[in-house]
Write a protein that holds these residues in place. Structure first.
Motif, PDB file in Angstrom:
ATOM      1  N   ARG A 195      32.043  38.708  41.598  1.00  0.00           N
ATOM      2  CA  ARG A 195      31.715  37.350  42.027  1.00  0.00           C
ATOM      3  C   ARG A 195      30.199  37.181  42.150  1.00  0.00           C
ATOM      4  NH1 ARG A 195      34.929  37.165  45.783  1.00  0.00           N
ATOM      5  NH2 ARG A 195      36.546  35.841  44.878  1.00  0.00           N
ATOM      6  N   ASN A 196      29.540  38.212  42.662  1.00  0.00           N
ATOM      7  CA  ASN A 196      28.077  38.135  42.810  1.00  0.00           C
ATOM      8  C   ASN A 196      27.368  38.052  41.463  1.00  0.00           C
ATOM      9  OD1 ASN A 196      28.346  38.277  45.581  1.00  0.00           O
ATOM     10  ND2 ASN A 196      28.081  40.505  45.664  1.00  0.00           N
ATOM     11  N   HIS A 197      28.013  38.571  40.410  1.00  0.00           N
ATOM     12  CA  HIS A 197      27.439  38.490  39.071  1.00  0.00           C
ATOM     13  C   HIS A 197      27.857  37.214  38.348  1.00  0.00           C
ATOM     14  CE1 HIS A 197      26.504  42.741  39.764  1.00  0.00           C
ATOM     15  NE2 HIS A 197      25.665  42.659  38.728  1.00  0.00           N
ATOM     16  N   GLY A 198      28.473  36.316  39.075  1.00  0.00           N
ATOM     17  CA  GLY A 198      28.828  35.019  38.517  1.00  0.00           C
ATOM     18  C   GLY A 198      30.104  34.993  37.716  1.00  0.00           C
ATOM     19  N   ASN A 199      30.888  36.067  37.764  1.00  0.00           N
ATOM     20  CA  ASN A 199      32.144  36.111  37.006  1.00  0.00           C
ATOM     21  C   ASN A 199      33.296  35.859  37.967  1.00  0.00           C
ATOM     22  OD1 ASN A 199      34.209  36.563  35.200  1.00  0.00           O
ATOM     23  ND2 ASN A 199      33.162  38.288  34.200  1.00  0.00           N
ATOM     24  N   GLY A 200      33.466  34.594  38.332  1.00  0.00           N
ATOM     25  CA  GLY A 200      34.522  34.224  39.271  1.00  0.00           C
ATOM     26  C   GLY A 200      35.924  34.515  38.773  1.00  0.00           C
ATOM     27  N   PRO A 201      36.270  34.166  37.516  1.00  0.00           N
ATOM     28  CA  PRO A 201      37.632  34.454  37.023  1.00  0.00           C
ATOM     29  C   PRO A 201      37.980  35.949  37.072  1.00  0.00           C
ATOM     30  CG  PRO A 201      36.541  32.878  35.598  1.00  0.00           C
ATOM     31  CD  PRO A 201      35.506  33.368  36.553  1.00  0.00           C
ATOM     32  N   LEU A 202      37.005  36.811  36.732  1.00  0.00           N
ATOM     33  CA  LEU A 202      37.270  38.255  36.787  1.00  0.00           C
ATOM     34  C   LEU A 202      37.508  38.703  38.232  1.00  0.00           C
ATOM     35  CD1 LEU A 202      37.450  41.032  35.482  1.00  0.00           C
ATOM     36  CD2 LEU A 202      34.951  41.216  35.676  1.00  0.00           C
ATOM     37  N   ALA A 203      36.727  38.161  39.145  1.00  0.00           N
ATOM     38  CA  ALA A 203      36.901  38.504  40.558  1.00  0.00           C
ATOM     39  C   ALA A 203      38.290  38.094  41.040  1.00  0.00           C
ATOM     40  CB  ALA A 203      35.822  37.829  41.397  1.00  0.00           C
ATOM     41  N   LYS A 204      38.737  36.917  40.578  1.00  0.00           N
ATOM     42  CA  LYS A 204      40.053  36.437  40.985  1.00  0.00           C
ATOM     43  C   LYS A 204      41.159  37.331  40.442  1.00  0.00           C
ATOM     44  CE  LYS A 204      42.731  32.149  41.182  1.00  0.00           C
ATOM     45  NZ  LYS A 204      42.781  30.719  40.786  1.00  0.00           N
ATOM     46  N   ARG A 205      41.009  37.786  39.196  1.00  0.00           N
ATOM     47  CA  ARG A 205      42.015  38.671  38.596  1.00  0.00           C
ATOM     48  C   ARG A 205      42.038  40.027  39.294  1.00  0.00           C
ATOM     49  NH1 ARG A 205      40.104  38.486  32.612  1.00  0.00           N
ATOM     50  NH2 ARG A 205      41.462  40.310  32.452  1.00  0.00           N
ATOM     51  N   ILE A 206      40.873  40.531  39.675  1.00  0.00           N
ATOM     52  CA  ILE A 206      40.831  41.809  40.387  1.00  0.00           C
ATOM     53  C   ILE A 206      41.530  41.687  41.736  1.00  0.00           C
ATOM     54  CG2 ILE A 206      39.302  43.479  41.507  1.00  0.00           C
ATOM     55  CD1 ILE A 206      37.274  42.968  39.292  1.00  0.00           C
ATOM     56  N   SER A 208      39.243  50.141  47.063  1.00  0.00           N
ATOM     57  CA  SER A 208      38.004  50.042  46.277  1.00  0.00           C
ATOM     58  C   SER A 208      37.975  48.798  45.398  1.00  0.00           C
ATOM     59  CB  SER A 208      37.837  51.290  45.406  1.00  0.00           C
ATOM     60  OG  SER A 208      38.840  51.343  44.402  1.00  0.00           O
ATOM     61  N   LEU A 209      39.128  48.137  45.206  1.00  0.00           N
ATOM     62  CA  LEU A 209      39.160  46.940  44.366  1.00  0.00           C
ATOM     63  C   LEU A 209      38.492  45.746  45.047  1.00  0.00           C
ATOM     64  CD1 LEU A 209      42.778  47.165  42.885  1.00  0.00           C
ATOM     65  CD2 LEU A 209      40.620  47.669  41.733  1.00  0.00           C
ATOM     66  N   VAL A 210      38.479  45.735  46.380  1.00  0.00           N
ATOM     67  CA  VAL A 210      37.890  44.597  47.091  1.00  0.00           C
ATOM     68  C   VAL A 210      36.383  44.523  46.860  1.00  0.00           C
ATOM     69  CG1 VAL A 210      37.509  43.549  49.353  1.00  0.00           C
ATOM     70  CG2 VAL A 210      39.731  44.558  48.804  1.00  0.00           C
ATOM     71  N   PRO A 211      35.603  45.620  47.086  1.00  0.00           N
ATOM     72  CA  PRO A 211      34.165  45.519  46.774  1.00  0.00           C
ATOM     73  C   PRO A 211      33.902  45.288  45.286  1.00  0.00           C
ATOM     74  CG  PRO A 211      34.768  47.780  47.366  1.00  0.00           C
ATOM     75  CD  PRO A 211      35.930  46.915  47.708  1.00  0.00           C
ATOM     76  N   LEU A 212      34.800  45.755  44.417  1.00  0.00           N
ATOM     77  CA  LEU A 212      34.639  45.506  42.985  1.00  0.00           C
ATOM     78  C   LEU A 212      34.769  44.018  42.688  1.00  0.00           C
ATOM     79  CD1 LEU A 212      34.230  46.920  40.249  1.00  0.00           C
ATOM     80  CD2 LEU A 212      36.728  47.052  40.047  1.00  0.00           C
ATOM     81  N   SER A 213      35.694  43.361  43.373  1.00  0.00           N
ATOM     82  CA  SER A 213      35.862  41.920  43.216  1.00  0.00           C
ATOM     83  C   SER A 213      34.625  41.177  43.711  1.00  0.00           C
ATOM     84  CB  SER A 213      37.105  41.456  43.974  1.00  0.00           C
ATOM     85  OG  SER A 213      37.187  40.053  44.006  1.00  0.00           O
ATOM     86  N   GLU A 214      34.074  41.618  44.838  1.00  0.00           N
ATOM     87  CA  GLU A 214      32.868  40.992  45.366  1.00  0.00           C
ATOM     88  C   GLU A 214      31.694  41.156  44.396  1.00  0.00           C
ATOM     89  OE1 GLU A 214      32.339  39.185  48.093  1.00  0.00           O
ATOM     90  OE2 GLU A 214      34.503  39.218  48.490  1.00  0.00           O
ATOM     91  N   GLU A 215      31.604  42.330  43.794  1.00  0.00           N
ATOM     92  CA  GLU A 215      30.527  42.568  42.841  1.00  0.00           C
ATOM     93  C   GLU A 215      30.651  41.647  41.630  1.00  0.00           C
ATOM     94  OE1 GLU A 215      28.707  46.297  40.192  1.00  0.00           O
ATOM     95  OE2 GLU A 215      30.215  46.649  41.761  1.00  0.00           O
TER      96      GLU A 215
END
Length: 652
Positions: free
Chosen positions: A301-312, A292-299
């Motif tokens: 990134r889609n909201h423009g929070n690249g660093p958070l996506a990378k950490r997830i 479930s962490l993979v779609p959370l990371s995509e979400e």
């Protein structure tokens, strides 16, 4: 069930299996001292366990069996079929009683009624021994040799050795003999003890010219070489051949509950299998949570929070590594050796071959190969059918084998090998083999297919008909075969375990069955595909390859479609049509095709899209969906959606 009764049942089955193996080893080699000692210990310990409960005459019957083995240990009776057969009958009776004891806490009435007959068999064996008094009974192992045997066992030595007891003549010095020099000339001397035959005399009575030594030794040399060393003084020496087992225990109680080494006993413990299953389930839930962490990371990134996506994603990779390690450890805990199933067959083959009048040697190889507990425990039934098939259909009677210049004893092979993430089990005989024409005629006669259909099949395909329900080439129904359910049951059981069965046979030379099964099937590698707007999981093991197919490459063949792949014609189907969920989408581009293996043939299955791969815990269908053809089970995706996992072979 009472906890003590439950523990008794577990240990009793282990002791019964140990005693059975030892007695059959004795039947093959009556001089196998280690097998005799081990069988006696198993029966003695079983009798002690039975004595803790009120199981009617069971303790008395085991005591009689123990007495027979005790006499054999002392060399008073010969180890032969007259000794082994009644004790095996007792063991089988106890084995049959355990299920009833587990359920009721007492000896079942049906088993208790058999007690008088069994006591009669044992008493008859004792009476026959007393009347026969065989002159060729082997001498009991002397106490001095037994002491040396125990000493060498405790030291960890193994193999065949010579025990020596040398009592030099009191006047040996005047004959020019040097006892210490003589004993030192023995090759491979492994133990030496020098003592006095009599208590040490007073100094004034000591005679330095008389020899009062007693020399005991153990040598790894042969009996002939030892006799050569003492050829001039044979009257002063006693030699005895010792056989010391490699796994002989030392420094523990003389009557242990099982034949395992103390090291293994100290590092293992019994755990209820349901606890392991619960850990597997928890590990599977962790896998779902991790996904479930993979779609959370995509979400993110889609909201423009690249660093958070990378950490997830970084956390996902770390959790993935830990979960994989945890799941691997838990899965390994479920692995048990195939020996647990294989060891039940020697006694079965012995009894069955004697009943049908065929001499058979059973060869077992690869019993240490490990697989998931559920697979190992469910293998006995299909293997039983194959072994019975080999005994009844495959192996010829002794007279027929001699006419064909074959050894008079048939050979039945049960072999396991690990090949990657699968195990392959072979059941083979050196019997008459299968005649394709006879199989073809039997299939037509039983209405499995018409004569026109039978005439179009190759010999290889014809042999596969033996797995059809109701098929049998037996002319009459016997105790072992003829009902047409044996090989059909094998195919069904192996398929239920996620495996396949293959058959090879050469007329006149023998038949081999190959069972190919997964080592573990708790976690499944899936390829997720899309059809008609829905997602489905296809096991990676069912897919040979994926292929991008131009529409121009598709050709019409009769009522179907096909394409050519590397000079092979591959039939083409659409997964939407197989599932009857949606008509194939009209596409102007290339088709996404899964090349799937069905039996011996490759088939192309077109899908709308190939999404991604996933590792998940597949759960079998339950409730209303249970038994739906083509669906292997369900699993949860990382976003919480339920995914149906397809059984491609059933669909095709």
């Amino acid at each position: 069930m009472d906890e003590l009764i439950e523990q008794f049942a577990i240990e009793a089955r282990e002791l019964i299996q140990q005693a059975s193996e030892d007695l059959m080893a004795l039947e093959a080699n009556p001089r196998a001292r280690e097998s005799l000692e081990s069988a006696f210990r198993a029966i003695h310990t079983l009798k002690g366990s039975v004595g803790l409960f009120d199981f009617g005459p069971m303790a008395g019957i085991l005591h009689q069996a123990e007495d027979l083995l005790s006499q054999a240990r002392a060399g008073k009776i010969v180890v032969d079929a007259a000794l082994i057969d009644p004790i095996l009958a007792i063991i089988e009776w106890v084995d049959d009683s355990i299920d009833g004891i587990s359920q009721t806490g007492g000896l079942p009435e049906a088993q208790e009624k058999q007690a008088t007959r069994l006591l009669g068999i044992l008493n008859g064996a004792v009476t026959a021994r007393d009347n026969d008094a065989p002159a060729d009974a082997p001498a009991a192992i002397p106490d001095w040799a037994l002491s040396l045997h125990q000493l060498m066992s405790a030291s960890g030595a193994a193999g065949q050795m010579i025990a020596i007891r040398y009592e030099p003549h009191p006047e040996c010095f005047f004959s020019g003999d040097d006892p210490l020099a003589t004993i030192s000339s023995l090759p491979d001397l492994r133990h030496l003890t020098v003592s006095l035959k009599e208590p040490q005399p007073l100094p004034e009575k000591f005679d330095p010219f008389r020899c009062g030594l007693l020399i005991e030794a153990v040598s790894g040399t042969s009996l002939a070489e030892a006799e050569a060393v003492f050829r001039l003084i044979p009257d002063q020496v006693k030699l005895f051949v010792l056989t010391v087992a490699a796994d002989k225990r030392a420094g523990i109680a003389p009557e242990p509950a099982s034949g395992r080494s103390p090291e293994r006993q100290s590092t293992t413990m019994r755990v209820d299998s349901t606890r392991i299953d619960k850990l597997v389930e928890i590990a599977g839930e962790l896998v779902t949570a991790k996904n479930s962490l993979v779609p959370l990371s995509e979400e993110a990134r889609n909201h423009g929070n690249g660093p958070l996506a990378k950490r997830i994603l970084s956390s996902h990779h770390e959790i993935e590594r830990l979960v994989a390690s945890l799941y691997g450890a838990v899965t390994q805990a479920r692995m048990i050796p195939l020996e647990n199933t294989f060891r039940r067959f020697p006694r079965l083959v012995r009894d069955t071959s004697a009943r049908i009048g065929k001499a058979v040697d059973l060869v077992i190889e690869g019993e240490t190969v490990e697989a998931d507990r559920e697979i190992v425990e469910n293998l006995f039934e299909p293997l039983l059918h194959l072994v019975r098939n080999g005994l009844d259909h495959g192996l010829e009677p002794e007279d027929d084998r001699l006419k064909l210049s074959k050894p008079k004893r048939g050979r039945l092979l049960l072999r396991a090998r690990q090949r990657g993430d699968q195990i392959e089990i072979e059941v083979a005989d050196d019997g008459r083999g299968m005649d394709p024409q006879r199989v073809r005629a039997a299939a037509v006669d039983r209405g499995i297919l018409s004569e026109s259909q039978a005439s179009t099949l190759s010999e290889t395909d014809i042999l596969q008909l033996v797995f059809a329900p109701g098929f049998s080439t037996a002319a009459s129904i016997s105790e072992l075969s003829g009902r047409g359910v044996g090989l059909d049951a094998v195919h069904t059981s192996v398929k239920r375990l996620g495996g396949t069965v293959e058959l090879q046979s050469v007329p006149g030379l023998g038949t081999s069955f190959f069972l190919k099964l997964p080592i573990s099937f708790s976690m499944t590698q899936l390829m997720i595909v899309e059809v008609g707007g829905e997602r489905y999981g296809v096991p990676i093991t069912a897919i040979v390859e994926t292929h991008k197919l131009p529409l121009s490459a598709i050709q019409s063949v009769r009522a179907g479609r096909a394409f050519v792949l590397r000079d092979r014609t591959i039939p083409l189907l659409h997964l939407g049509e197989l599932l009857q969920v949606a008509a194939p989408n009209s596409q102007s581009g290339d088709l996404k095709v899964l090349i799937v293996r069905a039996g011996q043939e490759d088939i192309g299955v077109a899908v709308d899209a190939i999404a991604e791969r996933a590792e998940t815990l597949t759960r079998p269908l339950a409730g209303l969906l249970q038994g739906v053809a083509g669906i292997a089970g369900t699993t949860l995706l990382g976003d919480g959606r339920v995914l149906l996992v397809l059984n491609m072979e059933e669909l095709l």
